[in-house]
Design a protein around this motif. Structure first.
Motif, PDB file in Angstrom:
ATOM      1  N   SER A 109      -4.511  13.986   5.162  1.00 56.18           N
ATOM      2  CA  SER A 109      -3.543  13.284   4.316  1.00 56.18           C
ATOM      3  C   SER A 109      -3.093  11.979   4.968  1.00 56.18           C
ATOM      4  N   THR A 146      -0.447   3.937  -2.686  1.00 56.38           N
ATOM      5  CA  THR A 146      -0.559   5.345  -2.302  1.00 56.38           C
ATOM      6  C   THR A 146       0.068   6.283  -3.330  1.00 56.38           C
ATOM      7  N   MET A 153      -2.117   9.156  -5.204  1.00 62.06           N
ATOM      8  CA  MET A 153      -1.783  10.585  -5.131  1.00 62.06           C
ATOM      9  C   MET A 153      -1.584  11.174  -6.528  1.00 62.06           C
ATOM     10  N   THR A 157      -7.111   2.685  -8.225  1.00 64.02           N
ATOM     11  CA  THR A 157      -6.886   2.056  -6.917  1.00 64.02           C
ATOM     12  C   THR A 157      -7.816   0.871  -6.705  1.00 64.02           C
ATOM     13  N   ALA A 192       0.825  -1.208   0.000  1.00 64.74           N
ATOM     14  CA  ALA A 192       0.000   0.000   0.000  1.00 64.74           C
ATOM     15  C   ALA A 192       0.858   1.257   0.000  1.00 64.74           C
ATOM     16  N   GLN A 193       1.918   1.272   0.830  1.00 62.45           N
ATOM     17  CA  GLN A 193       2.739   2.478   0.968  1.00 62.45           C
ATOM     18  C   GLN A 193       3.577   2.763  -0.267  1.00 62.45           C
ATOM     19  N   THR A 216      -3.560   7.703   3.870  1.00 60.64           N
ATOM     20  CA  THR A 216      -2.452   6.744   3.872  1.00 60.64           C
ATOM     21  C   THR A 216      -2.730   5.582   4.811  1.00 60.64           C
ATOM     22  N   PHE A 244      -5.289   3.113   3.414  1.00 63.25           N
ATOM     23  CA  PHE A 244      -4.681   2.196   2.445  1.00 63.25           C
ATOM     24  C   PHE A 244      -3.901   1.097   3.154  1.00 63.25           C
ATOM     25  N   THR A 282     -11.536   1.809  -0.688  1.00 62.52           N
ATOM     26  CA  THR A 282     -10.620   2.675  -1.430  1.00 62.52           C
ATOM     27  C   THR A 282     -11.357   3.927  -1.881  1.00 62.52           C
TER      28      THR A 282
END
Length: 299
Positions: free
Chosen positions: A196, A139, A143, A256, A134-135, A200, A203, A250
């Motif tokens: 923000s 993500t 973004m 996504t 995810a990171q 994150t 996700f 999501t």
């Protein structure tokens, strides 16, 4: 022996179990508290790491100084507390899992212990794998999708670009003013820290939990609750359920949702394969012990 003595004898094991549960809970809560303290000490670097995809996207769009803001005095502190709780639980999970294992292990057979312990190890590993996916993958793509509709840069980029053309002798106060525009409304991204971070963390939690699917279904297959044939038979319903899950956890962007659907469906197919292996291993063990009759199975 009186009836009262019988009641006292029967409740003694329950009292012992409750005392054991209290001890395990106290140790787990203490480990969680220590994890929160340790995570709070490095909460700011963790926050920088979590919002890095936003920073990188803004820099790619031309913003030389990506900025996130908070609009209430306590918002930033509460954001750090939130990070501390999430990562404090991650740090203390080995201790919490061990306390859970020590509580349930005395009530399990030796074969059950051998079946349950690997899943205690595989579960945090799969969650970490899903969180990393995810990171580092989901993500950044999200973004780029959200911020990529236009060349959106922060107002600081506009100020710097205008300041380069200011002639000598103009007062600094004039340079610091927001430049005047003659066309339309200026659309500028001023992200809030907590919002923000919320995207994150959603996700991370969504993909971390979805990556538990093979662990959960394999454990259920080992317990005889599901079968590979049964999972394969409801595949079309699983596709619909995964699509609904992707739409719920999501943001409303197709990219996504498609990534989450693809990953979770792939994990579902892997689960069918793992459950099938568990069934073959159990069948081989029963045949070796003489409990499995091929003629009856054929009929």
């Amino acid at each position: 022996m009186s009836q009262t003595d019988d009641i006292d004898d029967s409740t003694a094991p329950l009292i012992e179990h409750l005392a054991e549960l209290r001890t395990r809970l106290i140790r787990a809560v203490a480990a969680f508290a220590v994890g929160i303290i340790l995570a709070f000490m490095v909460a700011e670097p963790i926050l920088q790491f979590l919002v890095h995809p936003i920073e990188q996207t803004l820099r790619d769009l031309g913003d030389p100084s990506p900025t996130l803001q908070y609009t209430s005095p306590q918002e930033y502190l509460f954001t750090l507390f939130r990070i501390s709780m999430v990562f404090g639980f991650a740090l203390s999970f080995p201790v919490i899992g061990y306390q859970l294992w020590r509580f349930v292990a005395p009530g399990l057979y030796k074969s059950e212990k051998g079946a349950f312990l690997p899943f205690m190890i595989a579960s945090p590993f799969m969650f970490l794998l899903g969180a990393s996916f995810a990171q580092f993958v989901v993500t950044p793509l999200a973004m780029q999708f959200f911020l990529g509709f236009a060349d959106v840069s922060s107002i600081f980029a506009n100020l710097l670009s205008r300041a380069a053309d200011v002639p000598d002798g103009v007062a600094n106060v004039d340079v610091a003013m927001v430049p005047e525009t003659t066309e339309g409304v200026k659309i500028t991204f001023f992200g809030k820290v907590n919002e923000s971070l919320d995207i994150t963390l959603k996700f991370i939690m969504a993909f971390g939990l979805c990556f538990q699917l093979p662990v959960l279904l394999t454990l259920m297959g080992k317990a005889g609750l599901v079968s590979a044939a049964g999972l394969a038979g409801v595949r079309k319903y699983a596709v619909v359920a995964i699509l609904v899950l992707a739409a719920l956890v999501t943001p409303p962007d197709v990219v996504t949702q498609l990534i989450l659907f693809t990953v979770v469906y792939g994990l579902y197919e892997i689960s069918i394969f793992l459950v099938g292996r568990v069934e073959k291993k159990r069948e081989a063990q029963l045949r070796a012990e003489g409990y499995y009759d091929d003629e009856v199975e054929g009929e």
